[in-house]
Design a protein around this motif. Sequence first.
Motif, PDB file in Angstrom:
ATOM      1  N   PHE A 100      57.719  45.080  99.671  1.00 53.60           N
ATOM      2  CA  PHE A 100      59.011  45.603 100.112  1.00 53.60           C
ATOM      3  C   PHE A 100      59.195  45.508 101.627  1.00 53.60           C
ATOM      4  CE2 PHE A 100      58.514  47.803  95.963  1.00 53.60           C
ATOM      5  CZ  PHE A 100      59.584  47.166  95.337  1.00 53.60           C
ATOM      6  N   ALA A 101      58.081  45.411 102.362  1.00 51.19           N
ATOM      7  CA  ALA A 101      58.197  45.115 103.786  1.00 51.19           C
ATOM      8  C   ALA A 101      58.714  43.690 103.974  1.00 51.19           C
ATOM      9  CB  ALA A 101      56.844  45.291 104.478  1.00 51.19           C
ATOM     10  N   VAL A 153      52.072  48.712 117.073  1.00 50.14           N
ATOM     11  CA  VAL A 153      51.588  49.392 115.872  1.00 50.14           C
ATOM     12  C   VAL A 153      50.064  49.453 115.841  1.00 50.14           C
ATOM     13  CG1 VAL A 153      51.403  49.195 113.354  1.00 50.14           C
ATOM     14  CG2 VAL A 153      53.629  48.939 114.461  1.00 50.14           C
ATOM     15  N   GLY A 154      49.395  48.386 116.288  1.00 48.42           N
ATOM     16  CA  GLY A 154      47.942  48.321 116.222  1.00 48.42           C
ATOM     17  C   GLY A 154      47.231  49.481 116.901  1.00 48.42           C
ATOM     18  N   THR A 156      54.277  52.069 108.809  1.00 50.90           N
ATOM     19  CA  THR A 156      54.895  50.747 108.693  1.00 50.90           C
ATOM     20  C   THR A 156      55.910  50.688 107.554  1.00 50.90           C
ATOM     21  OG1 THR A 156      52.971  50.022 107.390  1.00 50.90           O
ATOM     22  CG2 THR A 156      52.967  49.506 109.739  1.00 50.90           C
ATOM     23  N   VAL A 157      55.583  51.304 106.423  1.00 48.66           N
ATOM     24  CA  VAL A 157      56.528  51.295 105.298  1.00 48.66           C
ATOM     25  C   VAL A 157      57.775  52.100 105.651  1.00 48.66           C
ATOM     26  CG1 VAL A 157      56.863  51.899 102.876  1.00 48.66           C
ATOM     27  CG2 VAL A 157      54.675  50.998 103.627  1.00 48.66           C
ATOM     28  N   SER A 158      57.581  53.250 106.309  1.00 43.85           N
ATOM     29  CA  SER A 158      58.735  54.050 106.738  1.00 43.85           C
ATOM     30  C   SER A 158      59.585  53.275 107.734  1.00 43.85           C
ATOM     31  CB  SER A 158      58.256  55.363 107.376  1.00 43.85           C
ATOM     32  OG  SER A 158      57.503  56.137 106.477  1.00 43.85           O
ATOM     33  N   GLY A 197      61.999  45.742 112.503  1.00 44.39           N
ATOM     34  CA  GLY A 197      61.364  44.961 111.457  1.00 44.39           C
ATOM     35  C   GLY A 197      59.918  44.629 111.795  1.00 44.39           C
ATOM     36  N   GLY A 198      59.537  44.820 113.059  1.00 46.43           N
ATOM     37  CA  GLY A 198      58.143  44.638 113.454  1.00 46.43           C
ATOM     38  C   GLY A 198      57.207  45.575 112.712  1.00 46.43           C
ATOM     39  N   PHE A 199      57.729  46.748 112.291  1.00 45.17           N
ATOM     40  CA  PHE A 199      56.905  47.644 111.467  1.00 45.17           C
ATOM     41  C   PHE A 199      56.552  46.970 110.145  1.00 45.17           C
ATOM     42  CE2 PHE A 199      58.943  50.913 114.180  1.00 45.17           C
ATOM     43  CZ  PHE A 199      57.807  51.593 114.586  1.00 45.17           C
ATOM     44  N   GLY A 200      57.558  46.348 109.518  1.00 44.44           N
ATOM     45  CA  GLY A 200      57.306  45.654 108.266  1.00 44.44           C
ATOM     46  C   GLY A 200      56.380  44.474 108.441  1.00 44.44           C
ATOM     47  N   TYR A 201      56.576  43.704 109.530  1.00 45.43           N
ATOM     48  CA  TYR A 201      55.707  42.560 109.802  1.00 45.43           C
ATOM     49  C   TYR A 201      54.265  43.015 110.020  1.00 45.43           C
ATOM     50  CZ  TYR A 201      53.733  38.526 112.238  1.00 45.43           C
ATOM     51  OH  TYR A 201      52.930  37.473 112.620  1.00 45.43           O
TER      52      TYR A 201
END
Length: 434
Positions: free
Chosen positions: A29-30, A73-74, A89-91, A118-122
Amino acid sequence: MIETTESTAGMSAKDVRYATWVTLFAWIFAVYDFILFGTLLPEIGRHEGWSTAFQAELATWIAVGTAVIALLVGPAVDRMGRRNGIILTVSGAAVCSALTAVGGGLGSLVLVLIRSLGGFGYAEQTVNATYLSELYASAPASVARRRGFLYSLVQGGWPIGALLAAALTAILLPHIGWQGCFIFAALPSLVIVVFARKLKESPQFVAHRLKHAQATAQNRDLHGLRGTLQGPTRRTTLVLGAAFLLNWFGIQVFSVLGTTVITDVHHVSFENSLVVLILSNLVGYIGYLAFGFLGDRIGRRNAIALGWTISGLLFTAMLYAPHSLGPVMALYSLGLFFLIGPYAALLFFIGESFPTTIRATGGALVAAMGPIGAILAGLGATYLLNSGATWQLAAFYFGAVPCFVSGLLICGAPKASPQDVPSPELGDVKESLA
């Protein structure tokens, strides 16, 4: 999927199996959100009156924002933990979808800022690789021996998410519009957040957290982005980052712009682009499974190098093949198989190559090189095309050649031993809990 009874440090087979399913759907879903924007950009552009050139420029700036967010994120995951990182990341992917529906029509600047989320999803893929590399390494030998193949099942969520985005867009767009498509995309991610809250933290991160106060001065210094460029990890970061960047030249040219390249070079008319999309993603999924399995047998670094060098040769052959649909599609499909498939081994290899203290940070830094490589490939190809060169030449120099070189370069990365991941840290867990 996992046939064991109990793993080290209280991590049962049920926990590992549950984590595998949750991370798979989190990644699907990401990707769904990530791909959905590219699919709907022409529709958004038509609604807003944007030219094709402006849409391309917009996509470039969004790629920059995506890389920045993914990079941040890392370090956050190395502080908050792997479980919380997955929730983050999903949120983030869900929020990105929802805000796109609400604020996507407020102008290009607002859209760039929103879609940068969208970088969270990536980043979900690197968080998954970090979490599962630790989780599978702490499991009994029956799981550890095939950890690469198990992870390939999760990484295979990319083509599933891409196909889902294409199929649901075709079904929903006429009825709910592009804004409704993004609202719909946010809902599954919110459901995954609920399931992710039940995940157990990896034993390695538990060990790191328990030992943090007693860490040596050297270990205290080895944290954050600075830690990825210190000591023995410097070589790992530089080699993996450079290889990832160069290989994304090939991803941009032959995956993202693959249809454009083939039609321009060989004058092949694709009456149904969905057929090409289905074919490429089916080949990619099979490639994930194949290289996940191969990495467990011959080593992940060797599998990646083999795949990418062969891919560069196949795409070169495709570019200079006779103008015939059969050979062109055969070479293109095989090229995608060897280009995309090794990512199942690569992301797991990255997780095994960094110590626990900076595992997520190192993975995020390497993965952030991908969008940068895509931007550089686009700029280089555009320069050649504007100078009068053909797509055949542009795709060769900024697609096939970098892909081949990335396969050679990955050989310079230190060999990661799976045994290095869990053993000393899990011993620390037992001692700390005793």
